[in-house]
Design a protein around this motif. Structure first.
Motif, PDB file in Angstrom:
ATOM      1  N   UNK A  22      29.506  12.714   7.713  1.00  0.00           N
ATOM      2  CA  UNK A  22      28.158  12.157   7.825  1.00  0.00           C
ATOM      3  C   UNK A  22      27.182  12.815   6.856  1.00  0.00           C
ATOM      4  N   UNK A  23      27.706  13.607   5.926  1.00  0.00           N
ATOM      5  CA  UNK A  23      26.896  14.287   4.907  1.00  0.00           C
ATOM      6  C   UNK A  23      25.782  15.129   5.531  1.00  0.00           C
ATOM      7  N   UNK A  24      26.153  15.909   6.536  1.00  0.00           N
ATOM      8  CA  UNK A  24      25.199  16.800   7.186  1.00  0.00           C
ATOM      9  C   UNK A  24      25.921  18.094   7.522  1.00  0.00           C
ATOM     10  N   UNK A  25      25.340  18.901   8.365  1.00  0.00           N
ATOM     11  CA  UNK A  25      25.974  20.142   8.799  1.00  0.00           C
ATOM     12  C   UNK A  25      25.904  20.234  10.317  1.00  0.00           C
ATOM     13  N   UNK A  26      26.789  21.052  10.876  1.00  0.00           N
ATOM     14  CA  UNK A  26      26.764  21.272  12.316  1.00  0.00           C
ATOM     15  C   UNK A  26      25.420  21.879  12.699  1.00  0.00           C
ATOM     16  N   UNK A  27      24.920  22.775  11.879  1.00  0.00           N
ATOM     17  CA  UNK A  27      23.632  23.402  12.132  1.00  0.00           C
ATOM     18  C   UNK A  27      22.523  22.341  12.227  1.00  0.00           C
ATOM     19  N   UNK A  28      22.512  21.390  11.303  1.00  0.00           N
ATOM     20  CA  UNK A  28      21.486  20.344  11.315  1.00  0.00           C
ATOM     21  C   UNK A  28      21.619  19.457  12.543  1.00  0.00           C
ATOM     22  N   UNK A  29      22.855  19.143  12.938  1.00  0.00           N
ATOM     23  CA  UNK A  29      23.082  18.318  14.123  1.00  0.00           C
ATOM     24  C   UNK A  29      22.563  19.038  15.364  1.00  0.00           C
ATOM     25  N   UNK A  30      22.906  20.313  15.502  1.00  0.00           N
ATOM     26  CA  UNK A  30      22.451  21.087  16.662  1.00  0.00           C
ATOM     27  C   UNK A  30      20.933  21.237  16.672  1.00  0.00           C
ATOM     28  N   UNK A  31      20.337  21.461  15.494  1.00  0.00           N
ATOM     29  CA  UNK A  31      18.881  21.588  15.404  1.00  0.00           C
ATOM     30  C   UNK A  31      18.208  20.301  15.863  1.00  0.00           C
TER      31      UNK A  31
END
Length: 75
Positions: A22-31
């Motif tokens: 999804x062109x993102x990061x786990x950190x961004x998803x959790x945030x």
């Protein structure tokens, strides 16, 4: 601010793969999840409120037309 959490390694691995897809990061998803959980997703709430107001004040309609379930789901 930093946060440390414990997550099963298999879950984290799958989350990392999905985040890359999804062109993102786990950190961004959790945030994003934490912001929404904490009520920080103000733009979403504002958009929903505007949409509901628009629906209430709209003068559009179906012009007396009525459809059957089959007609609505016709392919």
């Amino acid at each position: 601010m930093n946060l440390t959490i414990s997550v099963d390694s298999h879950v984290l691995k799958r989350a990392r793969i999905r985040a890359v897809e999804e062109d993102t990061s786990v950190n961004a998803v959790l945030r994003d999840c934490l912001e929404a959980y904490a009520g920080g997703a103000g733009r979403n709430h504002q958009a929903v409120r505007r949409l509901l107001l628009l629906a209430e004040t709209s003068e559009s309609g179906r012009g007396g037309a009525a459809w059957t379930r089959d007609e609505l789901h016709e392919r």
